[in-house]
Design a protein around this motif. Sequence first.
Motif, PDB file in Angstrom:
ATOM      1  N   ILE A 134       0.835  -1.201   0.000  1.00  0.00           N
ATOM      2  CA  ILE A 134       0.000   0.000   0.000  1.00  0.00           C
ATOM      3  C   ILE A 134       0.869   1.251   0.000  1.00  0.00           C
ATOM      4  N   VAL A 135       1.906   1.262   0.824  1.00  0.00           N
ATOM      5  CA  VAL A 135       2.806   2.420   0.877  1.00  0.00           C
ATOM      6  C   VAL A 135       3.536   2.588  -0.452  1.00  0.00           C
ATOM      7  N   PHE A 136       4.008   1.491  -1.021  1.00  0.00           N
ATOM      8  CA  PHE A 136       4.738   1.573  -2.293  1.00  0.00           C
ATOM      9  C   PHE A 136       3.829   2.068  -3.412  1.00  0.00           C
ATOM     10  N   ALA A 137       2.600   1.547  -3.478  1.00  0.00           N
ATOM     11  CA  ALA A 137       1.664   1.997  -4.517  1.00  0.00           C
ATOM     12  C   ALA A 137       1.379   3.489  -4.367  1.00  0.00           C
ATOM     13  N   TRP A 138       1.185   3.948  -3.141  1.00  0.00           N
ATOM     14  CA  TRP A 138       0.960   5.385  -2.899  1.00  0.00           C
ATOM     15  C   TRP A 138       2.159   6.197  -3.374  1.00  0.00           C
ATOM     16  N   PHE A 139       3.360   5.725  -3.058  1.00  0.00           N
ATOM     17  CA  PHE A 139       4.574   6.450  -3.457  1.00  0.00           C
ATOM     18  C   PHE A 139       4.691   6.523  -4.980  1.00  0.00           C
ATOM     19  N   VAL A 140       4.449   5.415  -5.658  1.00  0.00           N
ATOM     20  CA  VAL A 140       4.587   5.385  -7.115  1.00  0.00           C
ATOM     21  C   VAL A 140       3.580   6.315  -7.779  1.00  0.00           C
ATOM     22  N   ILE A 141       2.339   6.283  -7.309  1.00  0.00           N
ATOM     23  CA  ILE A 141       1.322   7.157  -7.898  1.00  0.00           C
ATOM     24  C   ILE A 141       1.667   8.619  -7.662  1.00  0.00           C
ATOM     25  N   PHE A 193      -9.471   0.272 -10.201  1.00  0.00           N
ATOM     26  CA  PHE A 193      -9.702   1.608 -10.767  1.00  0.00           C
ATOM     27  C   PHE A 193      -8.496   2.080 -11.568  1.00  0.00           C
ATOM     28  N   PHE A 194      -7.310   1.942 -11.005  1.00  0.00           N
ATOM     29  CA  PHE A 194      -6.111   2.413 -11.703  1.00  0.00           C
ATOM     30  C   PHE A 194      -5.709   1.488 -12.847  1.00  0.00           C
ATOM     31  N   ALA A 195      -6.168   0.240 -12.830  1.00  0.00           N
ATOM     32  CA  ALA A 195      -5.808  -0.682 -13.906  1.00  0.00           C
ATOM     33  C   ALA A 195      -6.322  -0.188 -15.251  1.00  0.00           C
ATOM     34  N   VAL A 196      -7.493   0.423 -15.259  1.00  0.00           N
ATOM     35  CA  VAL A 196      -8.108   0.837 -16.528  1.00  0.00           C
ATOM     36  C   VAL A 196      -7.330   1.968 -17.205  1.00  0.00           C
ATOM     37  N   PRO A 197      -7.073   3.102 -16.536  1.00  0.00           N
ATOM     38  CA  PRO A 197      -6.304   4.151 -17.227  1.00  0.00           C
ATOM     39  C   PRO A 197      -4.872   3.740 -17.540  1.00  0.00           C
ATOM     40  N   LEU A 198      -4.248   2.951 -16.684  1.00  0.00           N
ATOM     41  CA  LEU A 198      -2.879   2.513 -16.965  1.00  0.00           C
ATOM     42  C   LEU A 198      -2.854   1.588 -18.178  1.00  0.00           C
TER      43      LEU A 198
END
Length: 338
Positions: A134-141, A193-198
């Motif tokens: 969760i922390v890594f995904a937040w950082f990457v976004i 949710f993020f899978a679609v735009p990516l």
Amino acid sequence: MSDRIETPASFGSPKATAQAGRLGYLPVALFGSVMGLAGLSSAWRLAHRVYGMPLWVAQAIGVLAVLAFLLIGFGYAVKWVTGPIAVKAEFNHPIAGNLFGTLFISLLLLPIPLADLSVPFARAVWIVGAIGMIVFAWFVIMRWLNQRQHPSHATPTWIVPVVGLIDIPLATPSIQITGVNGVLLLALAVGLFFAVPLFTLIFSRLMFEEPMPNNLQPTLLILLAPFAVGFSAYVTVTGEVDRFADALYMLTLFLLTVLVGRLRYLAITCPFRLSWWAVSFPLAGAVSCAERYADHAPGPITHGIAIFLLATVTPLLLVLAARTLWGVLRGELEALAH
């Protein structure tokens, strides 16, 4: 920006720092092999439940996954201690940096085989993996939003942080954890949710930009993961296979036929590299997806698809494991990392 970035680098540190310290060339993306083996182990567990396949096969593959994690973890720790500049360069790279998510995804999947030994220990590993993911995904976004990105950087590796979030629910039945429904819904919602735009961005890059280098072609199969794994995660969280889950299953099969067709000449255009491991987890996820759906909607077609995928993906991943081990024993690991 693209002039200063070694865009083809995806597995291993950029060349400028790959020789820093010992094992400076060792890619964090090699944890993808742990993901693939752990995913295959889970697929065989489902095969044991649905088809009565021997459980020891799943357990043996699970042991391989744990051993692979320990060996790769030790190697990458040596790289971190002796050549931190290489780790920093890899982490900051707009493509390779996303693959640090493979470490946390491994920690989310390994609790499934580890639960056979100790449920409390497996639960602790899962908690570390979930928090880290969760922390890594937040950082990457946040990094995507704060730093201007070049279209050529939009490769399938960008999917990894999203897939990591979707993986969070998968081990929860095995580790018997309760009171985390909010976390599971958060992971599933943000991941899907993020899978679609990516997916749209990456598909656009593949259509309108220069083709990806041959050594990155295996990563195309990562595009399958959000939908194949998303099906299993969605069913795990909701407890049912509804119309949305049906759609994820159908989309998984459609994309699988497209991407496998796209990679049919992979062995010719890209001799074996560690980047081949990028195909392992998406394929294992597709097997589990097919097995779950066949259990829900039994029939000659659904069961045939599931058994066919299990029978083809299993030897493929075991061949990848054997070839990688052979390369390590022959001292070819550095060459295979490029």
